[in-house]
Design a protein around this motif. Structure first.
Motif, PDB file in Angstrom:
ATOM      1  N   ASP A 145     -82.610  57.718  62.746  1.00 52.81           N
ATOM      2  CA  ASP A 145     -83.008  57.433  61.390  1.00 52.81           C
ATOM      3  C   ASP A 145     -83.115  55.895  61.451  1.00 52.81           C
ATOM      4  O   ASP A 145     -82.015  54.973  61.168  1.00 52.81           O
ATOM      5  CB  ASP A 145     -82.345  57.900  60.117  1.00 52.81           C
ATOM      6  CG  ASP A 145     -82.872  57.653  58.815  1.00 52.81           C
ATOM      7  OD1 ASP A 145     -83.692  56.476  58.556  1.00 52.81           O
ATOM      8  OD2 ASP A 145     -82.685  58.396  58.068  1.00 52.81           O
ATOM      9  N   SER A 146     -84.503  55.376  61.354  1.00 52.96           N
ATOM     10  CA  SER A 146     -84.776  53.870  61.571  1.00 52.96           C
ATOM     11  C   SER A 146     -84.020  53.063  60.425  1.00 52.96           C
ATOM     12  O   SER A 146     -83.495  51.910  60.395  1.00 52.96           O
ATOM     13  CB  SER A 146     -86.120  53.440  61.891  1.00 52.96           C
ATOM     14  OG  SER A 146     -87.066  53.735  60.859  1.00 52.96           O
ATOM     15  N   GLY A 147     -84.368  53.933  59.191  1.00 58.07           N
ATOM     16  CA  GLY A 147     -83.766  52.942  58.008  1.00 58.07           C
ATOM     17  C   GLY A 147     -82.439  53.160  58.155  1.00 58.07           C
ATOM     18  O   GLY A 147     -81.777  51.807  57.837  1.00 58.07           O
ATOM     19  N   VAL A 148     -81.570  53.958  58.335  1.00 59.52           N
ATOM     20  CA  VAL A 148     -80.023  53.988  58.293  1.00 59.52           C
ATOM     21  C   VAL A 148     -79.796  52.936  59.463  1.00 59.52           C
ATOM     22  O   VAL A 148     -78.807  52.296  59.147  1.00 59.52           O
ATOM     23  CB  VAL A 148     -79.627  55.485  58.759  1.00 59.52           C
ATOM     24  CG1 VAL A 148     -78.044  55.430  58.892  1.00 59.52           C
ATOM     25  CG2 VAL A 148     -79.881  56.450  57.537  1.00 59.52           C
ATOM     26  N   LYS A 157     -81.163  50.451  60.469  1.00 62.43           N
ATOM     27  CA  LYS A 157     -81.506  48.969  59.995  1.00 62.43           C
ATOM     28  C   LYS A 157     -80.519  48.727  58.814  1.00 62.43           C
ATOM     29  O   LYS A 157     -79.877  47.586  59.013  1.00 62.43           O
ATOM     30  CB  LYS A 157     -82.844  48.922  59.494  1.00 62.43           C
ATOM     31  CG  LYS A 157     -83.029  47.597  58.905  1.00 62.43           C
ATOM     32  CD  LYS A 157     -83.191  46.573  59.837  1.00 62.43           C
ATOM     33  CE  LYS A 157     -83.679  44.904  59.358  1.00 62.43           C
ATOM     34  NZ  LYS A 157     -83.728  44.048  60.375  1.00 62.43           N
ATOM     35  N   SER A 158     -80.087  49.494  57.861  1.00 61.74           N
ATOM     36  CA  SER A 158     -79.065  49.254  56.995  1.00 61.74           C
ATOM     37  C   SER A 158     -77.866  48.915  57.542  1.00 61.74           C
ATOM     38  O   SER A 158     -77.056  48.075  57.080  1.00 61.74           O
ATOM     39  CB  SER A 158     -79.081  50.310  56.036  1.00 61.74           C
ATOM     40  OG  SER A 158     -80.346  50.559  55.175  1.00 61.74           O
ATOM     41  N   LEU A 192     -73.186  55.110  55.335  1.00 60.64           N
ATOM     42  CA  LEU A 192     -74.118  55.421  56.019  1.00 60.64           C
ATOM     43  C   LEU A 192     -73.788  55.864  57.377  1.00 60.64           C
ATOM     44  O   LEU A 192     -72.726  55.784  57.763  1.00 60.64           O
ATOM     45  CB  LEU A 192     -74.503  53.976  56.487  1.00 60.64           C
ATOM     46  CG  LEU A 192     -75.264  52.803  55.419  1.00 60.64           C
ATOM     47  CD1 LEU A 192     -75.552  51.618  56.086  1.00 60.64           C
ATOM     48  CD2 LEU A 192     -76.945  53.420  55.111  1.00 60.64           C
ATOM     49  N   GLU A 219     -79.975  43.283  65.016  1.00 61.67           N
ATOM     50  CA  GLU A 219     -79.805  42.157  64.380  1.00 61.67           C
ATOM     51  C   GLU A 219     -79.784  40.723  65.050  1.00 61.67           C
ATOM     52  O   GLU A 219     -79.057  39.835  64.323  1.00 61.67           O
ATOM     53  CB  GLU A 219     -78.647  42.391  63.186  1.00 61.67           C
ATOM     54  CG  GLU A 219     -79.124  43.401  62.095  1.00 61.67           C
ATOM     55  CD  GLU A 219     -80.374  42.631  61.264  1.00 61.67           C
ATOM     56  OE1 GLU A 219     -80.311  41.523  60.595  1.00 61.67           O
ATOM     57  OE2 GLU A 219     -81.579  43.200  61.053  1.00 61.67           O
TER      58      GLU A 219
END
Length: 284
Positions: free
Chosen positions: A121-124, A126-127, A228, A261
């Motif tokens: 899950d790219s959103g998770v 990234k977060s 997360l 990051e």
């Protein structure tokens, strides 16, 4: 089991209407995500289908299998016949030659990493990466095999100039968790997500206000306490050997988080860290 020329997926489709409503839900999630189903534990499959674990077991028996493990082996073979990729999961046996053992271990590792990549899950991600790199302090908790991964994670992130620590002793990470605050992050690592001491330390850290990132099986007791969760579902038989592929998936997840990051500031920290050890290497 499967008739010649007929895949397991087509057999599931043909038998679906003869299954109970709850078993049919299991059939639906398998048909929708067959490659993911190969990696799912019985808990993960029951969560995906919103049924009980006994229902998953009954689904397998309705198809003529002794249980989930045999079902997944046959599903893997069927998918291998369909797409031309060897998905067969077999544990190393005493009768295997060195070459066969190597192929089994490597093949299992490759497939586990491919499965992890397909479910990311790219959103998770990234977060989680943002939370880690902006934290005042990042602590990595794990026990046993996962404790080794926690040490590797700390080694990755301290080179980026972050304040980090890794703890595998349950008494120590419980005490440390109590001293955290809202600007801190805990990365809790557990293959099965059922280690009671680790879960308790996560509860303490969360009560202190820290953000919790979990590397664990989706729907596990640990995952339910995480802000997360990076799902690292890997099917392994821990009764036969110590976890191997789950460790590789966890290490890969850490590498991905460390890579996301790394901007100019963090890259500068990494370069200075690398420069400090160059003089310690022998010339070519």
């Amino acid at each position: 089991m499967d008739e010649p020329g007929r895949t397991l997926l087509s057999r599931i489709e043909a038998l679906r209407d003869d299954l109970t409503p709850s078993e049919a839900r299991v059939a639906d999630v398998v048909l929708a995500s067959p490659h993911r189903a190969i990696e799912w534990s019985i808990g993960a499959m029951s969560t995906a289908a919103d049924v009980s674990e006994p229902t998953v077991a009954r689904f397998c028996k309705s198809l003529g299998f002794s249980g989930l493990k045999e079902f997944k082996i046959q599903l893997a073979r069927s998918l291998g016949e369909t797409v031309g990729t060897p998905f067969v999961h077999q544990d190393v046996t005493p009768d295997d030659s060195a070459g066969d053992a190597a192929l089994k271990v490597i093949g299992r590792a490759v497939h586990a990493l491919e499965g992890f990549g397909s479910r990311l899950d790219s959103g998770v991600l990234k977060s989680a990466a943002v939370a880690i790199t902006r934290a005042r302090r990042v602590e990595f908790y794990g026990q046993g095999n996962s404790g080794v991964v926690a040490l590797d994670a700390q080694h990755k992130f301290f080179r980026l100039g972050l304040a980090t620590a890794a703890y595998s002793d349950p008494h120590v990470h419980a005490m440390s968790a109590a001293l955290l605050g809202p600007e801190d992050v805990v990365v809790a690592i557990s293959a099965g997500g059922r280690t009671l001491d680790l879960i308790r330390s996560v509860e303490i850290a969360k009560a202190a206000g820290a953000t919790i990132v979990g590397l664990t099986t989706r729907g596990s007791p640990l995952a339910r306490h995480c802000d997360l969760t990076i799902a690292t579902d890997v099917e392994e038989d821990a009764d036969i050997y110590a976890p191997m592929t789950s460790r590789l998936v966890h290490l890969t997840a850490i590498d991905v988080l460390a890579a996301i990051e790394v901007g100019p500031k963090l890259a500068g920290h990494l370069e200075r860290a690398k420069q400090s050890v160059r003089e310690k290497r022998a010339a070519r």
